[in-house]
Enzyme design. Sequence first.
Site, PDB file in Angstrom:
ATOM      1  N   ASP A   1      57.625 -39.994  33.875  1.00  8.76           N
ATOM      2  CA  ASP A   1      56.459 -39.095  33.877  1.00  8.76           C
ATOM      3  C   ASP A   1      56.405 -38.209  34.857  1.00  8.76           C
ATOM      4  O   ASP A   1      55.591 -37.943  35.724  1.00  8.76           O
ATOM      5  CB  ASP A   1      55.224 -39.744  33.760  1.00  8.76           C
ATOM      6  CG  ASP A   1      53.777 -38.884  33.317  1.00  8.76           C
ATOM      7  OD1 ASP A   1      53.889 -37.912  32.977  1.00  8.76           O
ATOM      8  OD2 ASP A   1      52.822 -39.125  33.858  1.00  8.76           O
TER       9      ASP A   1
ATOM     10  N   ARG B   1      49.342 -45.608  29.334  1.00 10.88           N
ATOM     11  CA  ARG B   1      49.270 -46.745  30.078  1.00 10.88           C
ATOM     12  C   ARG B   1      49.088 -48.038  29.433  1.00 10.88           C
ATOM     13  O   ARG B   1      49.380 -49.200  29.566  1.00 10.88           O
ATOM     14  CB  ARG B   1      48.269 -46.602  31.587  1.00 10.88           C
ATOM     15  CG  ARG B   1      48.737 -45.670  32.419  1.00 10.88           C
ATOM     16  CD  ARG B   1      47.921 -45.397  33.541  1.00 10.88           C
ATOM     17  NE  ARG B   1      46.554 -44.742  33.481  1.00 10.88           N
ATOM     18  CZ  ARG B   1      46.367 -43.296  33.830  1.00 10.88           C
ATOM     19  NH1 ARG B   1      47.504 -42.673  34.364  1.00 10.88           N
ATOM     20  NH2 ARG B   1      45.324 -42.808  33.529  1.00 10.88           N
TER      21      ARG B   1
ATOM     22  N   ASP C   1      58.502 -42.430  43.737  1.00  5.55           N
ATOM     23  CA  ASP C   1      57.992 -40.994  43.859  1.00  5.55           C
ATOM     24  C   ASP C   1      58.485 -40.551  45.365  1.00  5.55           C
ATOM     25  O   ASP C   1      58.708 -41.243  46.153  1.00  5.55           O
ATOM     26  CB  ASP C   1      56.421 -41.334  43.990  1.00  5.55           C
ATOM     27  CG  ASP C   1      55.690 -40.092  43.649  1.00  5.55           C
ATOM     28  OD1 ASP C   1      55.099 -39.859  42.535  1.00  5.55           O
ATOM     29  OD2 ASP C   1      55.678 -39.201  44.287  1.00  5.55           O
ATOM     30  N   SER C   2      58.328 -39.327  45.291  1.00  7.33           N
ATOM     31  CA  SER C   2      58.946 -38.543  46.582  1.00  7.33           C
ATOM     32  C   SER C   2      57.753 -38.354  47.545  1.00  7.33           C
ATOM     33  O   SER C   2      57.881 -37.905  48.762  1.00  7.33           O
ATOM     34  CB  SER C   2      59.711 -37.058  46.359  1.00  7.33           C
ATOM     35  OG  SER C   2      58.768 -36.639  45.378  1.00  7.33           O
TER      36      SER C   2
ATOM     37  N   CYS D   1      54.813 -32.702  30.744  1.00  9.60           N
ATOM     38  CA  CYS D   1      53.627 -31.799  30.659  1.00  9.60           C
ATOM     39  C   CYS D   1      53.703 -30.417  30.604  1.00  9.60           C
ATOM     40  O   CYS D   1      52.711 -29.797  31.197  1.00  9.60           O
ATOM     41  CB  CYS D   1      52.613 -32.330  31.661  1.00  9.60           C
ATOM     42  SG  CYS D   1      53.264 -32.471  33.292  1.00  9.60           S
TER      43      CYS D   1
ATOM     44  N   PHE E   1      58.286 -41.421  39.093  1.00  7.83           N
ATOM     45  CA  PHE E   1      57.218 -40.360  39.374  1.00  7.83           C
ATOM     46  C   PHE E   1      55.570 -41.025  39.226  1.00  7.83           C
ATOM     47  O   PHE E   1      55.054 -40.747  38.512  1.00  7.83           O
ATOM     48  CB  PHE E   1      57.158 -39.122  38.348  1.00  7.83           C
ATOM     49  CG  PHE E   1      58.795 -38.495  38.205  1.00  7.83           C
ATOM     50  CD1 PHE E   1      58.980 -37.534  39.052  1.00  7.83           C
ATOM     51  CD2 PHE E   1      59.428 -38.557  37.252  1.00  7.83           C
ATOM     52  CE1 PHE E   1      60.123 -36.843  38.978  1.00  7.83           C
ATOM     53  CE2 PHE E   1      60.717 -38.036  37.091  1.00  7.83           C
ATOM     54  CZ  PHE E   1      61.165 -37.226  37.996  1.00  7.83           C
TER      55      PHE E   1
HETATM   56  N1  SAH Z   1      52.519 -41.103  35.935  1.00  4.57           N
HETATM   57  C1  SAH Z   1      51.423 -40.457  37.017  1.00  4.57           C
HETATM   58  C2  SAH Z   1      51.536 -39.163  37.376  1.00  4.57           C
HETATM   59  C3  SAH Z   1      52.917 -38.359  37.700  1.00  4.57           C
HETATM   60  S1  SAH Z   1      52.702 -37.051  38.461  1.00  4.57           S
HETATM   61  C4  SAH Z   1      50.248 -41.312  36.640  1.00  4.57           C
HETATM   62  O1  SAH Z   1      50.170 -41.847  35.393  1.00  4.57           O
HETATM   63  O2  SAH Z   1      49.352 -41.299  37.442  1.00  4.57           O
HETATM   64  C5  SAH Z   1      54.014 -36.567  39.195  1.00  4.57           C
HETATM   65  C6  SAH Z   1      54.466 -37.226  40.525  1.00  4.57           C
HETATM   66  O3  SAH Z   1      55.871 -37.098  40.567  1.00  4.57           O
HETATM   67  C7  SAH Z   1      54.028 -36.804  41.587  1.00  4.57           C
HETATM   68  O4  SAH Z   1      53.483 -37.862  42.254  1.00  4.57           O
HETATM   69  C8  SAH Z   1      54.923 -36.205  42.540  1.00  4.57           C
HETATM   70  O5  SAH Z   1      54.727 -36.650  44.089  1.00  4.57           O
HETATM   71  C9  SAH Z   1      56.147 -37.019  42.010  1.00  4.57           C
HETATM   72  N2  SAH Z   1      57.390 -36.019  42.228  1.00  4.57           N
HETATM   73  C10 SAH Z   1      57.524 -34.753  42.128  1.00  4.57           C
HETATM   74  N3  SAH Z   1      58.956 -34.285  41.888  1.00  4.57           N
HETATM   75  C11 SAH Z   1      59.679 -35.698  42.499  1.00  4.57           C
HETATM   76  C12 SAH Z   1      61.029 -35.995  42.375  1.00  4.57           C
HETATM   77  N4  SAH Z   1      61.815 -35.018  42.605  1.00  4.57           N
HETATM   78  N5  SAH Z   1      61.100 -37.272  42.769  1.00  4.57           N
HETATM   79  C13 SAH Z   1      60.298 -38.177  42.953  1.00  4.57           C
HETATM   80  N6  SAH Z   1      59.009 -37.892  42.711  1.00  4.57           N
HETATM   81  C14 SAH Z   1      58.650 -36.710  42.380  1.00  4.57           C
END
Ligand code: SAH
Length: 400
Positions: free
Chosen positions: A303, A196, A242-243, A343, A220
């Site tokens: 991410d 970040r 985000d979904s 990850c 995400f």
């Molecule tokens: N980058 C973030 C952490 C990401 S965690 C940080 O630094 O805090 C992964 C996220 O992806 C979750 O919030 C989950 O809701 C979302 N997610 C999972 N599959 C998804 C999809 N197909 N489309 C959009 N979001 C998704």
Amino acid sequence: MLRRHPWVYAGAIAQVRGAPASGDLVAVHAADKRFLAWAAWSPESVIRLRCWSFHEADRIDETWLGDRVGAAVARRGGLEEVTDAVRLVYAEADFLPGLVVDRYGDQLVVQMQAAGVERHREALLDALCRASGCDNVFDRSDGALRAREGLPGTSGVLRGDAPPDVIEVREQGVRFGVDVRRGHKTGFYIDQRDNRRRLADLVRAFRARHGRAPRVLNCFCYTGGFSLAAALAGAETVVSVDSSADALALAHANAERNGIASTPHSAAHPPTAAGMQWRCADVFEELRAMRARDERFDLIVLDPPKFAANHHQVDRAARAYKDINLNGLRLLEPGGHLLTFSCSGAIDADLFQKIVAGAVIDADVECDLRARLAAGSDHPIRMTHPESEYLKGLWLERGD
Ligand code: SAH
């Protein structure tokens, strides 16, 4: 185990003396009777033994465990100037297999993910409170790993007061609300702290170099970690996808917590209106939709969640990583930067780089690999336990 890897799989055990119970301390010997390690027995798990120590003279008692906890907490010293969201104990990498402890202000959140640490729950909690100076401990041992150990999922207050619904932490000048009861993992992606900061640095460098603020896309976004880092560093627009509506609601609240005005999240806010846009959408679809609308970005973060939970899912996960990286690169301006992560423990750094290289080729762009990225220093990677390196990232710069 001769190479000091801390796990022994069930199939590697030739003989068991006695009838150890879940979490019992056992001495591990080689076929030639040499002492190998002290370990915790886990009868239900394919990882049948998790090693505490490779030194025969060690006594694995409360004092020994307390010393390990004290050492883990002590080696995080210095981070408090940067943040009050810190991983205090990182399991095998801190010689405490299966124990994860995160600190949010004066609240500890623990995950006890193996039979050995479960057995020593109380002694470990005592040691943690002592070493950290925190009185409040919340349990989030409700992940998939416990089931594999034959342990029931548990969650709730273990010590001190119940945590508030949202705990406020600060990281590099940014305020975040953390929901330790319902959030992912223990509530926050502590592991992305350095990345970040990298994004914030890129925003500032972009402004200095181009004389204008960059447009940023964060896919995400969860509770807005990268989004807020970019916005506070002076991005022109931050589009976050985000979904999960719940994650976006917290992200939205986090923006307000930092005094950033934002439009309410909805499917179609064009990125020409300056500010924050939260889009509740599937990233795979939204990347295609953005391309169709000819949206372009200077900085992009990908991410995603763990696409491969195990080795059987590697092929499918590889296709998913390729897809988002290809479609992400298609939205990247010449001279722009992409921070892309995996990850998935089952996908190693080499494979991830090959997948992303495939996306670069298919997107028909040239990119430099500026740096490989990883989790922060509070997630150390033990050389004899390569599994501690689950988070891998690549920082790419697109040629002009
Ligand atoms: N980058 C973030 C952490 C990401 S965690 C940080 O630094 O805090 C992964 C996220 O992806 C979750 O919030 C989950 O809701 C979302 N997610 C999972 N599959 C998804 C999809 N197909 N489309 C959009 N979001 C998704």
